[in-house]
Design a protein around this motif. Structure first.
Motif, mmCIF file in Angstrom:
data_model
loop_
_atom_site.group_PDB
_atom_site.id
_atom_site.type_symbol
_atom_site.label_atom_id
_atom_site.label_comp_id
_atom_site.label_asym_id
_atom_site.label_seq_id
_atom_site.Cartn_x
_atom_site.Cartn_y
_atom_site.Cartn_z
ATOM 1 N N ARG A 1 0.832 -1.206 0.000
ATOM 2 C CA ARG A 1 0.000 0.000 0.000
ATOM 3 C C ARG A 1 0.862 1.249 0.000
ATOM 4 O O ARG A 1 0.591 2.215 -0.717
ATOM 5 C CB ARG A 1 -0.911 0.036 1.235
ATOM 6 N N ALA A 2 1.905 1.226 0.817
ATOM 7 C CA ALA A 2 2.688 2.449 1.009
ATOM 8 C C ALA A 2 3.687 2.691 -0.109
ATOM 9 O O ALA A 2 3.796 3.821 -0.617
ATOM 10 C CB ALA A 2 3.408 2.378 2.355
ATOM 11 N N LEU A 3 4.449 1.667 -0.496
ATOM 12 C CA LEU A 3 5.556 1.885 -1.423
ATOM 13 C C LEU A 3 5.108 2.333 -2.817
ATOM 14 O O LEU A 3 5.588 3.371 -3.308
ATOM 15 C CB LEU A 3 6.413 0.621 -1.508
ATOM 16 N N PRO A 4 4.205 1.609 -3.504
ATOM 17 C CA PRO A 4 3.812 2.069 -4.852
ATOM 18 C C PRO A 4 3.155 3.448 -4.827
ATOM 19 O O PRO A 4 3.404 4.271 -5.715
ATOM 20 C CB PRO A 4 2.823 0.991 -5.325
ATOM 21 N N ALA A 5 2.325 3.710 -3.803
ATOM 22 C CA ALA A 5 1.677 5.022 -3.705
ATOM 23 C C ALA A 5 2.715 6.122 -3.507
ATOM 24 O O ALA A 5 2.629 7.198 -4.111
ATOM 25 C CB ALA A 5 0.673 5.026 -2.557
ATOM 26 N N GLY A 6 3.713 5.861 -2.667
ATOM 27 C CA GLY A 6 4.752 6.851 -2.442
ATOM 28 C C GLY A 6 5.577 7.121 -3.690
ATOM 29 O O GLY A 6 5.895 8.277 -4.003
ATOM 30 N N VAL A 7 5.934 6.059 -4.417
ATOM 31 C CA VAL A 7 6.702 6.229 -5.657
ATOM 32 C C VAL A 7 5.889 7.010 -6.678
ATOM 33 O O VAL A 7 6.408 7.918 -7.347
ATOM 34 C CB VAL A 7 7.115 4.856 -6.221
ATOM 35 N N LEU A 8 4.596 6.677 -6.816
ATOM 36 C CA LEU A 8 3.740 7.382 -7.774
ATOM 37 C C LEU A 8 3.675 8.877 -7.463
ATOM 38 O O LEU A 8 3.836 9.726 -8.364
ATOM 39 C CB LEU A 8 2.334 6.781 -7.752
ATOM 40 N N LEU A 9 3.437 9.216 -6.203
ATOM 41 C CA LEU A 9 3.340 10.630 -5.829
ATOM 42 C C LEU A 9 4.675 11.348 -5.979
ATOM 43 O O LEU A 9 4.713 12.530 -6.341
ATOM 44 C CB LEU A 9 2.826 10.755 -4.389
ATOM 45 N N LEU A 10 5.778 10.648 -5.720
ATOM 46 C CA LEU A 10 7.089 11.268 -5.906
ATOM 47 C C LEU A 10 7.344 11.569 -7.385
ATOM 48 O O LEU A 10 7.908 12.618 -7.731
ATOM 49 C CB LEU A 10 8.182 10.355 -5.357
#
Length: 323
Positions: free
Chosen positions: A42-51
């Motif tokens: 949940r956290a990693l792909p969402a964080g990469v996308l927003l970055l």
């Protein structure tokens, strides 16, 4: 409440509304028994996308601040709520989560120098009672470790909510940037923890991928951006009350998807929870000025569930509040 403030509150409430669907998505679409994998994916792909969207990295002291907020709101919060969800009935976990507005109110006095009014404190108590009536069942079993984990998780999230308001965001950074930093900071902790405790991830089906896509894009990436935006614009206290939408949506989801029905006491709890959420939108009085980069005057009081991070339950029970 003026129209502009109401509009911000409605969009911020979409975050706990999305978190309220997490339990159903998890139990219906995702692999069972892999709570840390769920948290990491949940956290990693969402964080990469927003970055990739924001394309900014923290500077100076914001490396440390992003790490602190990421651990409070994501890295530590997710695993602890998983422990609570596995060891406690969903209703008990949701009721503990409903104390967050009261915790935010207390922390706001010392950190934000805002004084919650009697109405806000009363609304916090009414919110806890409403959620308890809505989701708590008689004969619910209590577990010491589960209660300790859930109370700690809610305390950490309340602290993260207040600090998010206190620190604001650095000049030139957007809310997308700030959310990305926190998600990635939490991922730095969650990914190796999941690999160490749960081992390699299983083969994922099309349903699993659809579930992760929903949680990553809507419940996490979009949800946290809206949540942090609400904290910045409305204040920690009023936004924390919006978290009461979480158990309401989770309960309604159970009605629609699982064919459950509401008792008269649950209807009363629903009314109380929604009423507390509306009353809690009133801003609180500041006691003394607070130096800091926050862009809007801080307001009072309580708090998502903070969203509970949702996790596959060991048995199919009434929807637990999830984040």
């Amino acid at each position: 409440m003026d129209r502009k403030r109401a509009g911000i509150a409605v969009t911020a409430a979409l975050a706990p509304a999305a978190w309220g669907t997490t339990y159903l998505v998890t139990t219906q679409l995702l692999p069972e028994g892999r709570p840390l994998l769920l948290a990491a994916l949940r956290a990693l792909p969402a964080g990469v996308l927003l970055l990739l969207i924001g394309r900014k990295l923290p500077k100076g002291r914001w490396w440390g601040r992003a790490a602190v907020l990421g651990m409070l709101n994501i890295g530590l919060f997710f695993p602890l709520t998983f422990v609570g969800a596995y060891r406690l009935p969903g209703g008990v976990a949701a009721t503990i989560g409903a104390i967050q507005p009261l915790l935010v109110a207390g922390l706001s006095v010392g950190v934000l120098r805002v004084r919650p009014g009697r109405r806000a404190l009363l609304a916090g108590l009414v919110g806890v009672a409403g959620v308890a009536l809505l989701v708590l069942k008689s004969g619910a079993k209590l577990d010491g470790i589960g209660i300790a984990a859930m109370v700690t998780a809610i305390g950490l999230m309340a602290t993260g909510t207040v600090l998010t308001r206190r620190w604001g965001r650095p000049e030139g950074a957007t809310m997308i940037d700030l959310t990305a930093w926190q998600l990635l900071a939490g991922s730095v902790f969650l990914v190796p923890l999941a690999a160490l405790v749960e081992g390699a991830p299983p083969a994922l089906s099309a349903a699993n991928l659809a579930g992760f896509a929903y949680l990553g894009l809507f419940s996490t990436a979009l949800g946290y951006v809206l949540w942090f935006r609400g904290i910045e614009r409305l204040g920690a206290g009023p936004v924390s009350f919006l978290g009461l939408v979480n158990p309401v949506v989770a309960t309604v989801g159970g009605l629609v998807v699982l064919g459950q029905t509401l008792t008269p006491w649950q209807v009363l709890g629903l009314v109380l929870a929604l009423g507390a959420m509306l009353i809690g939108q009133a801003p609180a009085r500041r006691t003394t000025p607070v130096a800091g980069p926050a862009t809007a005057p801080a307001t009072s009081a309580p708090a998502p569930v903070s969203a509970l991070a949702s996790v596959p339950a060991p048995e199919r029970r009434a929807p637990a509040v999830a984040r």
